[in-house]
Write an enzyme that holds these catalytic residues in place. Structure first.
Site, PDB file in Angstrom:
ATOM      1  N   HIS A  82      29.614  31.495  41.913  1.00 53.20           N
ATOM      2  CA  HIS A  82      29.909  32.413  43.002  1.00 53.20           C
ATOM      3  C   HIS A  82      30.354  31.633  44.227  1.00 53.20           C
ATOM      4  CE1 HIS A  82      29.544  36.577  44.385  1.00 53.20           C
ATOM      5  NE2 HIS A  82      29.400  36.036  45.583  1.00 53.20           N
ATOM      6  N   ASP A 161      23.750  46.292  47.008  1.00 58.58           N
ATOM      7  CA  ASP A 161      24.772  45.392  47.529  1.00 58.58           C
ATOM      8  C   ASP A 161      26.146  46.040  47.475  1.00 58.58           C
ATOM      9  OD1 ASP A 161      25.562  42.770  48.600  1.00 58.58           O
ATOM     10  OD2 ASP A 161      26.738  42.693  46.763  1.00 58.58           O
ATOM     11  N   ARG A 168      29.466  46.304  55.293  1.00 57.36           N
ATOM     12  CA  ARG A 168      29.553  45.101  56.139  1.00 57.36           C
ATOM     13  C   ARG A 168      31.000  44.677  56.348  1.00 57.36           C
ATOM     14  NH1 ARG A 168      26.854  41.136  52.771  1.00 57.36           N
ATOM     15  NH2 ARG A 168      27.414  39.637  54.367  1.00 57.36           N
ATOM     16  N   SER A 183      22.821  39.067  49.559  1.00 64.00           N
ATOM     17  CA  SER A 183      23.905  39.712  48.816  1.00 64.00           C
ATOM     18  C   SER A 183      24.245  38.891  47.573  1.00 64.00           C
ATOM     19  CB  SER A 183      25.134  39.827  49.737  1.00 64.00           C
ATOM     20  OG  SER A 183      26.307  40.029  49.009  1.00 64.00           O
ATOM     21  N   LYS A 187      22.724  39.558  43.349  1.00 65.84           N
ATOM     22  CA  LYS A 187      23.669  39.764  42.243  1.00 65.84           C
ATOM     23  C   LYS A 187      23.516  38.686  41.183  1.00 65.84           C
ATOM     24  CE  LYS A 187      27.299  39.781  44.914  1.00 65.84           C
ATOM     25  NZ  LYS A 187      27.875  40.189  46.177  1.00 65.84           N
TER      26      LYS A 187
HETATM   27  N1  URA Z   1      29.960  37.017  48.960  1.00 63.70           N
HETATM   28  C1  URA Z   1      29.030  37.938  48.619  1.00 63.70           C
HETATM   29  O1  URA Z   1      28.831  38.253  47.445  1.00 63.70           O
HETATM   30  N2  URA Z   1      28.337  38.498  49.597  1.00 63.70           N
HETATM   31  C2  URA Z   1      28.501  38.174  50.891  1.00 63.70           C
HETATM   32  O2  URA Z   1      27.815  38.716  51.711  1.00 63.70           O
HETATM   33  C3  URA Z   1      29.475  37.219  51.234  1.00 63.70           C
HETATM   34  C4  URA Z   1      30.197  36.658  50.240  1.00 63.70           C
END
Ligand code: URA
Length: 433
Positions: A82, A161, A168, A183, A187
């Protein structure tokens, strides 16, 4: 409990209790807490922050707001990666197929574009037919069968999220350590992988502008993951200029394909191979990072990484012909060269503003309802360190919008030229595990 009291408490710098955090997440997901109160709390968190315990509870509440995927019936080591978000960051599109071609399963849940940054899902959806909304069962089956799947957060996984991320994005509450850490980690933890590689971006085009902030975010995410028994590796990487040359959805897919064909820009290659080598090492597929680099390069050279990408595209309903023949991607109506008005070495390319310009050309969303134009974006002809002559193109802008002259001018202003040669620094700043 009343949401307004929770907002007030955080606005005034208080520490929220576990119950208050869980009340907010469950109420936001079931719709009893409206967007305007959730955005007020997000803004209060943005200004006041959260302590480590609050972040851990927020992550846990978000992770359990939906299904938690159990990948234990998939054989072998499962890896996920990620990025905290950058401009031109299509790393997963190249790294995922390379890792899977090396025999480590990649089970990845991705996000959409956020703020000035692009999102892997929007990029994948530029491939005609590609479906990001698999059910959990389909996701598991695909990872089992071909070793690679990249999907969106289904309504079933981390719905908190899914809603908060979109909110956001349009309420200027993205660059906050507690909100980003919770966030991402909610995930990643719900995704069920054994190994998680986090690419924490630092610089003008990242949400974290300083190395200190990025290090804080990385350390917090590694700690949250470890508490829950996962192998988490974080890499701090430079995001001062856009990554690679392409910014915009199908342009970035094409650049990932180029890289899987053994080409692609140097900085992008450096980042992709660093990520794949680290994942292969953590998975025990290789004994050293060097061996990880070699193995990754082998699967690119023999074409198996590109075939893996095409296999994933086909399995998710997309047309694999686009992967073998990227010239099939539709072109936008306008292709405008942004010319340099003088000679010089490119000293800086303002990544954030390039991201905003690409969004205004149609590559991103300004409101939650906006549709993405898959062919819109920017292709950099010059990168930091390159020499440009007056009249040569610095970049090309692609759009279907009429009257985008103001954006074309903005793109030109993103390039800063120097008279002296400019050194090119490595993209990897630090690794934390
Ligand atoms: N990537 C994400 O998954 N969440 C965030 O808040 C910022 C970047």
């Amino acid at each position: 409990m009343r949401m307004v009291d929770i907002i007030e408490k955080k606005r005034d710098g208080g520490v929220l209790t576990d119950e208050e955090i869980r009340f907010f997440i469950s109420g936001y997901v079931d719709g009893s807490i409206p967007d305007y109160q959730a955005s007020a709390l997000a803004m209060a968190i943005y200004f006041r922050g959260m302590d480590d315990h609050e972040i851990a509870v927020l992550t846990d509440a978000m992770m359990h707001s939906g299904d938690v995927i159990d990948l234990s019936n998939i054989q072998g080591i499962k890896a996920d990666k990620h990025s905290t978000g950058g401009v031109g960051d299509k790393t997963s599109l190249a790294a995922g197929p390379i890792v899977a071609a090396c025999g480590v399963k990649m089970a990845k849940m991705s996000g959409r574009g956020l703020g000035h940054t692009g999102g892997t899902l929007d990029k994948l959806e530029s491939i005609p037919g590609f479906r990001i909304g698999l059910t959990i069962e389909e996701f598991e089956n695909q990872v089992n069968k071909i070793g690679l799947a990249i999907i969106g957060q289904t309504g079933e996984v981390v719905p908190a999220d899914k809603k908060l991320y979109a909110l956001r994005d349009v309420t200027a509450t993205v660059p906050s350590v507690p909100l980003i850490a919770s966030s991402i980690m909610s995930k990643k933890l719900a995704g069920g992988s054994d190994i998680i590689l986090l690419d924490v971006k630092v610089g003008d085009g990242a949400f974290m502008k300083t190395k200190e902030d990025a290090m804080e975010l990385a350390t917090k995410m590694v700690a949250i993951g470890k508490q829950l028994g996962r192998k988490v590796i974080a890499v701090l990487t430079k995001m001062e200029e856009p990554l690679g040359r392409a910014v915009g959805n199908s342009l970035e897919v094409k650049e990932a394909i180029e890289t899987l064909n053994g080409g692609g820009p140097a900085d992008f290659n450096e980042l992709v191979y660093d990520a794949t080598a680290k994942i292969l090492l953590a998975a025990g597929k290789v004994k050293t990072l060097e061996e990880g680099f070699e193995k990754s390069k082998e699967v690119v050279a023999d074409g198996s990484a590109l075939r893996k990408f095409a296999e994933m595209v086909e399995a998710q309903g997309g047309d694999p012909e686009y992967i073998y023949h990227p010239e099939k991607f539709p072109q936008s109506k306008y292709d405008v060269a942004i010319l340099s008005d003088r000679d010089g070495y490119v000293a800086r390319i303002a990544a954030h503003d390039i991201g905003v310009a690409a969004m205004r050309l149609g590559a991103g969303r300004e409101t939650m309802e906006d549709a993405i134009d898959p062919s819109a974006g920017i292709l950099l002809c010059k990168k930091v360190g390159d020499f440009v002559k007056a009249g040569e193109p610095l970049a090309h802008a692609y759009t279907n919008k009429e009257n985008a002259e103001e954006v074309f001018a903005e793109i030109g202003h993103c390039f800063y030229l120097a008279e002296e040669e400019v050194p090119v620094e490595p993209i990897i700043i630090a690794s934390i595990d």
